[in-house]
Design an enzyme around this catalytic site. Structure first.
Site, short mmCIF file in Angstrom:
data_model
loop_
_atom_site.label_atom_id
_atom_site.label_comp_id
_atom_site.label_asym_id
_atom_site.label_seq_id
_atom_site.Cartn_x
_atom_site.Cartn_y
_atom_site.Cartn_z
N LYS A 17 -2.88 -24.13 24.50
CA LYS A 17 -2.46 -23.11 23.53
C LYS A 17 -1.60 -23.72 22.43
O LYS A 17 -1.67 -23.30 21.27
CB LYS A 17 -1.64 -22.05 24.26
CG LYS A 17 -2.21 -20.66 24.12
CD LYS A 17 -1.31 -19.64 24.76
CE LYS A 17 -1.02 -19.97 26.18
NZ LYS A 17 0.26 -19.66 26.68
N GLU A 141 3.34 -18.31 19.49
CA GLU A 141 2.59 -18.58 20.71
C GLU A 141 3.34 -17.98 21.90
O GLU A 141 4.54 -18.22 22.06
CB GLU A 141 2.49 -20.11 20.88
CG GLU A 141 1.83 -20.54 22.17
CD GLU A 141 1.95 -22.05 22.44
OE1 GLU A 141 2.29 -22.83 21.52
OE2 GLU A 141 1.72 -22.43 23.59
N ILE A 149 3.61 -11.93 35.67
CA ILE A 149 4.71 -10.95 35.63
C ILE A 149 5.68 -11.34 34.53
O ILE A 149 6.14 -10.52 33.75
CB ILE A 149 5.45 -10.93 36.98
CG1 ILE A 149 4.51 -10.42 38.08
CG2 ILE A 149 6.70 -10.06 36.91
CD1 ILE A 149 5.10 -10.49 39.47
N THR A 189 -19.11 -15.65 31.20
CA THR A 189 -18.18 -14.96 30.29
C THR A 189 -17.27 -13.96 31.01
O THR A 189 -16.35 -13.42 30.42
CB THR A 189 -18.94 -14.17 29.20
OG1 THR A 189 -19.67 -13.12 29.83
CG2 THR A 189 -19.88 -15.06 28.42
N THR A 192 -13.42 -14.21 30.89
CA THR A 192 -12.93 -13.87 29.55
C THR A 192 -12.90 -12.36 29.35
O THR A 192 -11.92 -11.79 28.86
CB THR A 192 -13.81 -14.55 28.48
OG1 THR A 192 -13.61 -15.94 28.59
CG2 THR A 192 -13.46 -14.10 27.07
N CYS A 382 16.20 -45.22 23.64
CA CYS A 382 17.28 -44.53 24.35
C CYS A 382 17.64 -45.27 25.64
O CYS A 382 18.24 -46.33 25.59
CB CYS A 382 16.93 -43.07 24.56
SG CYS A 382 18.41 -42.06 24.72
N HIS A 508 15.63 -41.31 19.25
CA HIS A 508 14.23 -41.07 19.64
C HIS A 508 13.33 -41.00 18.41
O HIS A 508 13.07 -39.89 17.91
CB HIS A 508 14.11 -39.77 20.43
CG HIS A 508 14.73 -39.84 21.78
ND1 HIS A 508 14.02 -40.21 22.90
CD2 HIS A 508 15.99 -39.60 22.19
CE1 HIS A 508 14.83 -40.19 23.96
NE2 HIS A 508 16.03 -39.82 23.55
N GLU A 510 10.25 -41.28 18.23
CA GLU A 510 8.93 -40.68 18.52
C GLU A 510 8.82 -39.24 18.05
O GLU A 510 7.74 -38.74 17.79
CB GLU A 510 8.60 -40.79 20.02
CG GLU A 510 9.41 -39.91 20.97
CD GLU A 510 10.73 -40.54 21.43
OE1 GLU A 510 11.25 -41.44 20.74
OE2 GLU A 510 11.24 -40.13 22.50
N1 GLN Z 1 20.56 -41.38 30.49
C1 GLN Z 1 20.91 -41.99 29.23
C2 GLN Z 1 22.04 -41.25 28.55
O1 GLN Z 1 22.29 -40.09 28.86
C3 GLN Z 1 19.71 -42.11 28.32
C4 GLN Z 1 19.21 -40.80 27.83
C5 GLN Z 1 17.79 -40.85 27.27
O2 GLN Z 1 17.08 -41.82 27.44
N2 GLN Z 1 17.38 -39.78 26.61
O3 GLN Z 1 22.66 -41.78 27.67
#
Ligand code: GLN
Length: 554
Positions: A17, A141, A149, A189, A192, A382, A508, A510
């Site tokens: 979804k 969404e 429920i 079907t 659905t 991280c 992060h 990503e």
């Molecule tokens: N556990 C580590 C911290 O709290 C790394 C956290 C993570 O990788 N998001 O700093």
């Protein structure tokens, strides 16, 4: 007033979804419409931040520091919808707010009930997500499957909302499954029909059906579904399994889902197309020049969803370099018992993602040592960065037993320790260092070469940090501090001098990567992995026939 699309799911969960909603957003943006995406989650946790990845998959962090459902990651990757705290609503948040109001006396005299108090609160949150913004379409969404429920109050709110704004202003798109029964050799079907009927019992008539199917839906089959489910035949859209999630918008557009939506919502739009998306994302993914193998050494490797944004960002790095990224998912604990080359040999790059808790730490440290000493491109994120600092302390600086105080509170060398602001923190929900902070990069660093900028804003989710007490020793021994958060003097990026590409960051990256705009660090990581691969196989000029192609190891 914006128009509203409510996306629901039927028959079974895991039909995609989130990707369907994101793809709807993408095809509407291609028509010049401004969209906002939002997810309603039925669980009682205030946010997924306190859930185990086995329960929930990745926790997606927004720019404003909200810990949210991973579907919001799809929204940001597919569209330019502004995403923040308001875009993910949970039952926990709704009840929290209603109970706070009740204690304050806001409902004085009334019995507080699901209808109208909880449903009013939900409707308010649907309105709020676009308040003050220039938005043409809000796509909401609804998590869970129709018939659960837990999602009932959300669906009841959607029913009321649609009635209030009128049928020209709000529609329901229902994602459903048309199973193929092998023995009978037929698509069926009935499930659905039942799930659309179930929605109708709640008072919602589906307007468009997205039918997940393994096989092609014939015209006759679409007509049958339309007749039984009370929708127009052109509103029955086939959502067949595709190789890459990034193909889904193309699939929808081919069947003119955008036109059906615009017609139902009486929306004006520009012609628009998805040519760039096709050319720069899907075509590149389908015709890679070559392949590189990247090892991801983590704790939740068997789950598809635990490192969702990392896997996607690696794919984006591949797209930016025109190569296929073959993932080798390695359980960090397996590395602890085996010599590292057994699992890591042949990998062109090694990535250690974020995480919490001590399980698998020693395996991650071992993988990093292997990457460092074998000069394999390494990317630590991280916890991955914290492990890189631990590895360097133990094996280069000679700090025996160096560790993070998260894993060993009595270590003689606490090279990673609790952030000062965290010392007094007692409750665990929403209390980490969260969201976007600036990071200043050092001139001449590999990180700056990648970003081509002095200051970058990146998202965080951590409690521990690099301990500045040891900073000088690290720098002297060749580990460079390449980025810092200036206000708190926190180390954000470390890298190695004597290594082709070894970068680890506390944040992060990503979360900010997109298929048509790979994050610079992921792009560069893959570029160096390709170089490493060429060196190994003796390939020059990237000739495809000379390469060993590696398929993804699931
Ligand atoms: N556990 C580590 C911290 O709290 C790394 C956290 C993570 O990788 N998001 O700093």
């Amino acid at each position: 007033m914006p128009k509203y699309i409510f996306v629901t799911g039927g028959v079974v969960s895991s039909l995609g979804k989130g990707i369907a909603s994101a793809s709807i957003g993408r095809i509407l943006e291609a028509k010049g419409l401004r969209v906002v995406l939002q997810k309603l989650d039925p669980y009682i946790n205030v946010d997924p931040g306190t859930m185990n990845p086995f329960q929930h998959g990745e926790v997606y962090v927004t720019e404003d520091g909200a810990e949210t459902d991973l579907d919001l990651g799809h929204y940001e990757r597919f569209t330019s919808s502004p995403i923040g705290r308001l875009n993910n609503v949970t039952t926990g948040q709704i009840y929290h707010s209603v109970i706070t109001k009740e204690r304050r006396g806001d409902y004085l005299g009334a019995t507080v009930q699901v209808v109208p108090h909880i449903t009013d609160e939900i409707k308010e949150r649907i309105r709020m997500v676009s308040k003050g913004k220039r938005v043409d379409v809000v796509i909401t969404e609804v998590g869970g499957t129709v018939g659960d429920i837990e999602s009932l109050p959300f669906l009841e709110s959607v029913r009321q909302f649609m009635l209030e704004v009128g049928r020209d202003n709000a529609i329901n798109i229902h994602l459903t499954l048309i199973p193929y029964i092998r023995g009978a050799g037929e698509l069926k079907t009935k499930p659905t029909q039942h799930s659309v009927g179930r929605l109708r019992e709640i008072g919602i008539q589906a307007d468009i059906l997205l039918c997940r199917t393994e096989k092609e839906l014939s015209k006759g089959m679409k007509e049958k579904i339309a007749l039984f489910c009370n929708v127009a035949p052109e509103a029955v859209i086939e959502a067949r399994d595709v190789e890459s999630i990034y193909e889904v918008p193309l699939c929808f557009r081919e069947q003119e889902l955008d036109k059906v939506i615009c017609r139902l919502l009486r929306l004006d739009y520009k012609a628009g197309n998805l040519n760039d998306w096709k050319k720069n994302v899907v075509d590149v993914l389908k015709n890679p020049k070559r392949s590189v193998q990247i090892a991801v050494v983590g704790k939740y490797i068997e789950l598809q969803d635990a490192y969702k944004s990392i896997y996607e960002a690696l794919k984006h790095g591949g797209i930016a370099n025109g190569v296929q990224v073959a993932l080798k998912r390695i359980d960090a604990e397996k590395l602890e018992a085996n010599p590292p080359e057994q699992l890591l040999k042949g990998c062109d790059g090694i990535l250690v993602p974020g995480g919490f808790g001590s399980r698998g730490i020693e395996g991650k440290v071992k993988a990093i040592q292997y990457a460092r000493t074998h000069k394999i491109p390494f990317f630590g994120i991280c916890l991955g960065m914290q492990c890189a600092a631990i590895e360097f302390a133990r094996n280069v600086l000679g700090f025996k037993g160096a560790n993070s105080t998260e894993f060993d509170s009595g270590t003689a060398y606490p090279v990673i320790s609790l952030l000062e602001e965290q010392q007094e923190v007692k409750s665990l929900g929403g209390t980490m260092r969260l969201g976007a902070y600036p990071c200043e990069l050092r001139h001449g660093s590999q990180a700056m070469t990648a970003y081509q900028k002095e200051t970058v804003w990146e998202r965080h989710r951590h409690r521990y940090e690099f301990n500045n007490r040891y900073l000088e020793e690290y720098e002297k021994a060749g580990m460079k501090i390449a980025g810092v958060y200036p206000k708190g003097n926190l180390v954000e990026v470390i890298e190695l001098d004597a290594h082709p590409w070894f970068i680890a960051c506390q944040y992060h990256p990503e979360f900010k990567s997109k298929p048509d705009r790979a994050h610079p660090l992921f792009r560069e990581f893959i570029r160096h992995a390709i170089k490493n691969n060429s060196k190994k196989s003796g390939v020059r000029n990237g000739k495809k026939e000379d390469l060993v192609s590696v398929r993804e190891e699931e």
